[in-house]
Design an enzyme around this catalytic site. Structure first.
Site, PDB file in Angstrom:
ATOM      1  N   ARG A  77       0.855  -1.194   0.000  1.00 16.02           N
ATOM      2  CA  ARG A  77       0.000   0.000   0.000  1.00 16.02           C
ATOM      3  C   ARG A  77       0.889   1.240   0.000  1.00 16.02           C
ATOM      4  O   ARG A  77       2.006   1.207   0.508  1.00 16.02           O
ATOM      5  CB  ARG A  77      -0.866   0.051   1.264  1.00 16.02           C
ATOM      6  CG  ARG A  77      -1.983  -0.942   1.299  1.00 16.02           C
ATOM      7  CD  ARG A  77      -2.831  -0.653   2.548  1.00 16.02           C
ATOM      8  NE  ARG A  77      -4.071  -1.381   2.498  1.00 16.02           N
ATOM      9  CZ  ARG A  77      -4.182  -2.683   2.799  1.00 16.02           C
ATOM     10  NH1 ARG A  77      -3.122  -3.370   3.172  1.00 16.02           N
ATOM     11  NH2 ARG A  77      -5.353  -3.279   2.732  1.00 16.02           N
ATOM     12  N   HIS A 420     -11.447  13.837 -13.581  1.00 11.97           N
ATOM     13  CA  HIS A 420     -10.448  14.828 -13.187  1.00 11.97           C
ATOM     14  C   HIS A 420     -11.099  16.128 -12.697  1.00 11.97           C
ATOM     15  O   HIS A 420     -10.771  16.641 -11.632  1.00 11.97           O
ATOM     16  CB  HIS A 420      -9.539  15.087 -14.400  1.00 11.97           C
ATOM     17  CG  HIS A 420      -8.477  16.097 -14.141  1.00 11.97           C
ATOM     18  ND1 HIS A 420      -8.597  17.414 -14.494  1.00 11.97           N
ATOM     19  CD2 HIS A 420      -7.286  15.983 -13.534  1.00 11.97           C
ATOM     20  CE1 HIS A 420      -7.511  18.064 -14.127  1.00 11.97           C
ATOM     21  NE2 HIS A 420      -6.692  17.217 -13.546  1.00 11.97           N
ATOM     22  N   ARG A 527     -15.664  50.496  -0.914  1.00 13.48           N
ATOM     23  CA  ARG A 527     -15.346  51.175  -2.187  1.00 13.48           C
ATOM     24  C   ARG A 527     -16.586  51.977  -2.584  1.00 13.48           C
ATOM     25  O   ARG A 527     -17.562  51.412  -3.064  1.00 13.48           O
ATOM     26  CB  ARG A 527     -15.022  50.158  -3.263  1.00 13.48           C
ATOM     27  CG  ARG A 527     -13.747  49.359  -3.028  1.00 13.48           C
ATOM     28  CD  ARG A 527     -13.685  48.247  -4.052  1.00 13.48           C
ATOM     29  NE  ARG A 527     -12.364  47.676  -4.219  1.00 13.48           N
ATOM     30  CZ  ARG A 527     -12.025  46.450  -3.807  1.00 13.48           C
ATOM     31  NH1 ARG A 527     -12.902  45.685  -3.192  1.00 13.48           N
ATOM     32  NH2 ARG A 527     -10.813  45.997  -4.025  1.00 13.48           N
ATOM     33  N   ARG A 583     -13.419  54.449   1.561  1.00 17.83           N
ATOM     34  CA  ARG A 583     -12.475  54.996   0.587  1.00 17.83           C
ATOM     35  C   ARG A 583     -13.187  56.019  -0.288  1.00 17.83           C
ATOM     36  O   ARG A 583     -14.261  55.745  -0.839  1.00 17.83           O
ATOM     37  CB  ARG A 583     -11.910  53.884  -0.279  1.00 17.83           C
ATOM     38  CG  ARG A 583     -10.947  54.435  -1.314  1.00 17.83           C
ATOM     39  CD  ARG A 583     -10.322  53.358  -2.130  1.00 17.83           C
ATOM     40  NE  ARG A 583     -11.256  52.818  -3.094  1.00 17.83           N
ATOM     41  CZ  ARG A 583     -10.951  51.812  -3.920  1.00 17.83           C
ATOM     42  NH1 ARG A 583      -9.779  51.239  -3.837  1.00 17.83           N
ATOM     43  NH2 ARG A 583     -11.818  51.378  -4.786  1.00 17.83           N
ATOM     44  N   GLU A 710      -0.906  52.251  -2.470  1.00 19.98           N
ATOM     45  CA  GLU A 710      -1.051  51.332  -3.605  1.00 19.98           C
ATOM     46  C   GLU A 710      -0.169  51.738  -4.774  1.00 19.98           C
ATOM     47  O   GLU A 710      -0.259  51.155  -5.843  1.00 19.98           O
ATOM     48  CB  GLU A 710      -2.518  51.193  -4.015  1.00 19.98           C
ATOM     49  CG  GLU A 710      -3.252  52.488  -4.194  1.00 19.98           C
ATOM     50  CD  GLU A 710      -4.739  52.289  -4.483  1.00 19.98           C
ATOM     51  OE1 GLU A 710      -5.164  51.179  -4.799  1.00 19.98           O
ATOM     52  OE2 GLU A 710      -5.472  53.292  -4.377  1.00 19.98           O
ATOM     53  N   GLY A 731      -3.022  48.715  -0.542  1.00 24.82           N
ATOM     54  CA  GLY A 731      -3.915  48.210  -1.593  1.00 24.82           C
ATOM     55  C   GLY A 731      -3.050  47.366  -2.518  1.00 24.82           C
ATOM     56  O   GLY A 731      -2.474  47.855  -3.493  1.00 24.82           O
ATOM     57  N   THR A 732      -2.951  46.106  -2.186  1.00 24.18           N
ATOM     58  CA  THR A 732      -1.958  45.280  -2.888  1.00 24.18           C
ATOM     59  C   THR A 732      -2.390  44.879  -4.296  1.00 24.18           C
ATOM     60  O   THR A 732      -1.577  44.344  -5.036  1.00 24.18           O
ATOM     61  CB  THR A 732      -1.634  44.020  -2.055  1.00 24.18           C
ATOM     62  OG1 THR A 732      -2.869  43.463  -1.598  1.00 24.18           O
ATOM     63  CG2 THR A 732      -0.736  44.350  -0.894  1.00 24.18           C
ATOM     64  N   ASN A 733      -3.637  45.159  -4.670  1.00 25.19           N
ATOM     65  CA  ASN A 733      -4.009  44.879  -6.067  1.00 25.19           C
ATOM     66  C   ASN A 733      -3.272  45.848  -6.986  1.00 25.19           C
ATOM     67  O   ASN A 733      -2.553  45.455  -7.892  1.00 25.19           O
ATOM     68  CB  ASN A 733      -5.518  45.042  -6.273  1.00 25.19           C
ATOM     69  CG  ASN A 733      -6.317  44.134  -5.365  1.00 25.19           C
ATOM     70  OD1 ASN A 733      -5.825  43.120  -4.922  1.00 25.19           O
ATOM     71  ND2 ASN A 733      -7.555  44.509  -5.081  1.00 25.19           N
ATOM     72  N   ASP A 734      -3.459  47.138  -6.693  1.00 25.97           N
ATOM     73  CA  ASP A 734      -2.765  48.133  -7.516  1.00 25.97           C
ATOM     74  C   ASP A 734      -1.265  48.090  -7.264  1.00 25.97           C
ATOM     75  O   ASP A 734      -0.474  48.254  -8.187  1.00 25.97           O
ATOM     76  CB  ASP A 734      -3.312  49.535  -7.216  1.00 25.97           C
ATOM     77  CG  ASP A 734      -4.495  49.865  -8.124  1.00 25.97           C
ATOM     78  OD1 ASP A 734      -4.360  49.673  -9.344  1.00 25.97           O
ATOM     79  OD2 ASP A 734      -5.540  50.290  -7.612  1.00 25.97           O
ATOM     80  N   CYS A 796      -5.576  45.676   2.334  1.00 26.78           N
ATOM     81  CA  CYS A 796      -6.969  45.511   1.925  1.00 26.78           C
ATOM     82  C   CYS A 796      -7.119  45.057   0.481  1.00 26.78           C
ATOM     83  O   CYS A 796      -8.205  45.075  -0.060  1.00 26.78           O
ATOM     84  CB  CYS A 796      -7.759  46.801   2.165  1.00 26.78           C
ATOM     85  SG  CYS A 796      -7.157  48.165   1.160  1.00 26.78           S
TER      86      CYS A 796
HETATM   87  C1  PEP Z   1      -6.147  47.643  -4.280  1.00 29.48           C
HETATM   88  O1  PEP Z   1      -5.723  48.308  -5.229  1.00 29.48           O
HETATM   89  O2  PEP Z   1      -5.492  46.785  -3.701  1.00 29.48           O
HETATM   90  C2  PEP Z   1      -7.524  47.855  -3.797  1.00 29.48           C
HETATM   91  C3  PEP Z   1      -7.953  47.219  -2.716  1.00 29.48           C
HETATM   92  O3  PEP Z   1      -8.322  48.700  -4.488  1.00 29.48           O
HETATM   93  P1  PEP Z   1      -9.063  48.358  -5.846  1.00 29.48           P
HETATM   94  O4  PEP Z   1      -9.027  46.881  -6.013  1.00 29.48           O
HETATM   95  O5  PEP Z   1     -10.428  48.922  -5.696  1.00 29.48           O
HETATM   96  O6  PEP Z   1      -8.237  49.076  -6.851  1.00 29.48           O
HETATM   97 MG    MG Z   2      -6.648  50.106  -5.873  1.00 31.09          MG
END
Ligand code: PEP
Ligand code: MG
Length: 843
Positions: A77, A420, A527, A583, A710, A731-734, A796
């Site tokens: 096994r 799968h 937002r 914001r 950001e 703002g870790t997206n930007d 955020c």
């Molecule tokens: C970001 O930029 O991380 C963010 C939280 O703002 P948005 O996604 O609205 O640009």
């Molecule tokens: Mg942003």
């Protein structure tokens, strides 16, 4: 006891380790220590199995010599470090040959001997030598099966146990190294170099005279986790036959539907219950036990962690903690955040109208709506646009796994509950419908043809219900999942442990209500632009955008003010004193305007202006790269009346709610800051509005003004920005977008290739890039704190719901993370786990 570096007999004192020999080997040793009737077993560690895959077998005659008994029949096994990582299936009755067959014929009779030999030849041929299954389908005797084997292989069926065992070990070791096995386990979180252990065990036959058979028992319901003996027993059977043939197998407990083991062999049944109870307290886990009964005597072959749904997992683990078998902290650390996410699935609202267009196999629970996409790259592109999508494939392959991660649901034309797509979707907690055979999918045309001939195209919205297998047109309303006491206990224990805050990104009352239901610490990002997309407001917003001069603009803003005020009043009331971070408007204004065509004409009519003027104004507002253009604080400075209106709405709502007796200190966040001066300019105006509202209402309120970090410059200049900010929220997206110079909306096009080629370890928009973006976070936080030690630091962006990113933020001393409401429970659990890990880094 024989102990060589390449394999070890499992005895109570042998050096067997989970991280070297795998979980199954370790568990078998625990059963041996509990004095349970476990047949003799030898464990092969990861290194040995790796060498076997490369062609170097261990000393098999010494290994085989460990086992006594006549005839010497063995099973192998797999034993991986974590059961979820899988492993090749078991091979039984190694050692079956003509001599063993003759011996068994004399002792147990021809029928048993023939059945064992036939079965072994088949499984050796198909699972070990990888021969086609079909030619063996007609073989009903060992002789016929041997003949097929010999024809296909062009060599005699091996009689030597060492040859057989060597081939089995090699086949299993190589199966583990195969690409699809690797991708499947990596999708379950296994590292690239995860090892496989193997256990070789003497067969305890469930075939022979008297009461002989085999079965599988577990002591909880695998769906709910409630205590209940479940499983099956089948006379004259081996391995997991009883589970594979439920219509022939008997129940374990007394059952009106048929005979049971409890009635047939009450002492053995009682012994089994005792095994279950002892496993629960000694192994501190609900186990599924594989057993044989050999002429009335019980043998425990194996015990594995009882397979279970996410809901059962939470119920089982919290029950163990409530019964004092494990500490609460251990319960918290045992639940995988991804499994918890599975608990949180939406269900289709039972009262909703369903336009069912097809149905298939209910392969992974939960309901999801989204736009149709036809390939993994399109799914990743949707994710980077934050647009829900359903990935539609004829069937999925390992190449689709990254796209599946990005999708909200999976729909396949082919497959079933173990295909799968189904396996991966369940692992990821994604709703999935497989085998929707009435559909015709054309990847090239990017269309789905429905059974009646109607056609759906890429981008069309559908809803899938992975709990019923239905596929519906459009977005069907859903209901939030019912979360039970076990879930609530887990959340309460996580809250008591975690030392980093978890807030929610909530733009609407519905989001905020959901977040409060999950016991969030506050709102980390509201937002405000989403509040303007309501059709009634959109027209006023457009009037404001088209205003000829300050007076017109003021008139439009005057109409928006009460709407915003009502938004914030409701939000503050709902959050009842918990912090709320709002914001100020972020996107460029043309996002509120229609594109070409019908919308422009309607706008011209609504504004009572010539179409040509509307068109030329819209085109004047277009930007080449709006993400880097006139948005965020730039807009706030260029058209200050907008921020002033928003600040007034926030303050008037604050005054109202505060006079109702709820203390509230609103947090106002400025987006896209790059320089201190921007903050100073906005602050001056906002303070002026605050003073005016205090004066007008007679309510003395406080507020906090902070910055969304950001842009890379804001992170680098965080020291001077902190001088005038109460908080910094990353703002870790930007920030990821700008650090990489990589558009959020276009990253999906090549992200799979980049991750597959190892350019990036992960999609940096999903898991925080701790090396690059992370360094900016650390630097910004340190510079901010140096100037203002009590400054609040948070994150955020989407990463706020990602367990690894949460662990990073905690380590960096952030005050909180903020994520979408549905990810709040996962974030709380991950935060607690990160806290526990820090208090016991050895774990
Ligand atoms: C970001 O930029 O991380 C963010 C939280 O703002 P948005 O996604 O609205 O640009
Ligand atoms: Mg942003």
């Amino acid at each position: 006891m024989l102990d060589t570096p390449r394999f070890t007999e499992i005895t109570p004192t042998a050096d067997i380790r989970g991280d070297r020999h795998g979980k199954r080997a370790k568990c078998l040793q625990r059963l041996v220590r509990m004095d349970l009737p476990v047949p003799q077993t030898v464990a092969l560690p990861f290194d040995t199995v790796r060498e076997i895959a490369e062609g170097a077998l261990p000393d098999l005659s010494t290994l085989i010599g460990i086992f006594d008994g006549e005839p010497r029949l063995l099973s192998v096994r797999s034993s991986s470090e974590t059961p979820d990582w899988g492993g090749p299936g078991a091979v039984l009755n190694i050692g079956m040959n003509d001599a063993a067959h003759a011996w068994l014929s004399n002792t147990l009779g021809d029928r048993v001997a023939d059945a064992l030999y036939l079965r072994f030849i088949r499984s050796y041929a198909i699972e070990v030598m990888r021969l086609d299954e079909a030619p063996f389908d007609t073989a009903t005797t060992p002789l016929e099966a041997r003949t097929v084997f010999e024809e296909e292989m062009d060599e005699p069926f091996p009689q030597d146990i060492a040859t057989q065992l060597g081939a089995v070990l090699r086949a299993m070791a190589r199966a583990w190294e195969g690409t699809s096995a690797r991708l499947l386990r990596q999708a379950q979180g296994a590292p690239a170099d995860a090892g496989l252990g193997l256990v070789v065990q003497r067969m305890a036959q469930g075939m022979g005279p008297g009461q002989s058979g085999s079965g599988v028992v577990q002591f909880v319901d695998p769906q709910t986790g409630a205590p209940q003996v479940t499983g099956r027993y089948l006379g004259q059977a081996m391995g997991r036959d009883a589970i594979r043939q439920p219509d022939k197998a008997m129940f374990l407990t007394r059952d009106p539907r048929g005979p049971s083991l409890e009635e047939l062999l009450p002492e053995v049944y009682a012994e089994l219950l005792e095994v279950g109870a002892r496993c629960r307290t000694r192994l501190r886990e609900e186990m599924q036990v594989e057993f044989t009964i050999d002429q009335g005597r019980l043998a425990v072959l194996d015990a594995v962690r009882c397979p279970r749904d996410a809901r059962a997992d939470v119920a089982i683990v919290t029950a163990l903690a409530r019964d004092g078998i494990i500490p609460r902290a251990e319960a918290v650390s045992r639940i995988a955040p991804a499994a918890l996410a599975r608990l949180l699935h939406r269900q289709i609202d039972p009262d909703a109208r369903r336009d069912v267009i097809a149905s298939g196999v209910a392969a992974s629970p939960g309901a999801a709506s989204g736009k149709l996409v036809f390939d993994p790259a399109a799914a990743q592109a949707s994710l980077s646009r934050d647009e829900p999508c359903i990935l539609v494939r004829r069937e999925t392959t390992p190449d689709d796994v990254r796209g599946m991660h990005a999708a909200d649901g999976i729909l396949t034309e082919r497959g079933g509950t173990t295909s799968h797509a189904a396996v991966i979707a369940r692992g990821l907690g994604l709703p999935c419908v497989t085998g929707a055979t009435g559909l015709r999918i054309s990847d090239r045309a990017r269309t789905v043809t429905l059974p009646g001939g109607a056609i759906l195209r890429e981008g069309d919205e559908i809803t899938i219900d992975g709990s019923s297998g239905e596929v519906m047109r459009g977005t069907v309303p859903t209901r939030e999942p019912a979360l039970d006491d076990s879930f609530r206990d887990l959340m309460a224990w996580s809250d008591a442990i975690r030392d980093i805050g978890v807030r929610a990104n909530a733009d609407t009352l519905a989001d905020a209500t959901l977040a409060r239901g999950f016991g969030v610490d506050g709102i980390g990002l509201c937002r405000t632009e989403h509040m303007f997309f309501d059709p009634a407001r959109l027209t006023v917003m457009r009037e404001m955008i088209f205003a000829e001069g300050p007076e017109d603009r003021a008139a439009a803003l005057e109409r928006l003010l009460p709407m915003q005020r009502a938004d914030f009043t409701d939000l503050f009331r709902l959050m009842d004193g918990l912090p709320v971070c709002i914001r100020l408007l972020d996107p460029p204004l043309h996002e509120f305007l229609p594109g070409e065509g019908e919308g422009t004409r309607a706008l011209a009519a609504a504004l009572d202006r010539p179409l040509s003027e509307v068109k030329s104004r819209i085109s004047a507002m277009q930007e080449y790269n709006p993400m880097l253009g006139m948005r965020g604080v730039r807009l706030g400075i260029a058209v200050p009346e907008i921020y002033e209106m928003q600040a007034r709405a926030i303050f008037e709502a604050t005054a109202t709610v505060q006079s109702e007796g709820t203390p509230i200190v609103p947090e106002i966040m400025i987006p896209l800051v790059t320089a201190r001066r921007e903050v100073e300019l906005v602050r001056r105006r906002i303070e002026g509005i605050a003073a005016a509202v205090r004066h007008e209402t007679g309510v003395a309120f406080e507020f906090k003004l902070g910055v969304m970090v950001e842009t890379p410059r804001a992170a680098l200049r965080a020291g001077e920005i902190a001088e005038t900010s109460a908080f910094l929220s990353f703002g870790t997206n930007d920030l990821t977008q700008m650090t990489y110079g990589l558009s959020r909306d276009d990253a999906g096009r090549f992200m799979s290739a980049y991750v597959n080629e190892g350019v990036y370890p992960e999609d940096p928009f999903g898991t925080l890039d701790v090396d690059g973006v992370g360094e900016l976070l650390l630097l910004g936080a340190a510079r901010g704190r140096q100037v203002r030690p009590d400054i609040t630091i948070s994150l955020c962006g989407e990463h706020g719901g990602n367990p690894e990113s949460i662990a990073f933020c905690r380590l960096a001393g952030f005050d909180y993370v903020s994520c979408s409401p549905f990810r709040v429970p996962v974030a709380k659990l991950a935060a607690a786990q990160a806290t526990l890990l820090a208090s016991d880094p050895a774990k």
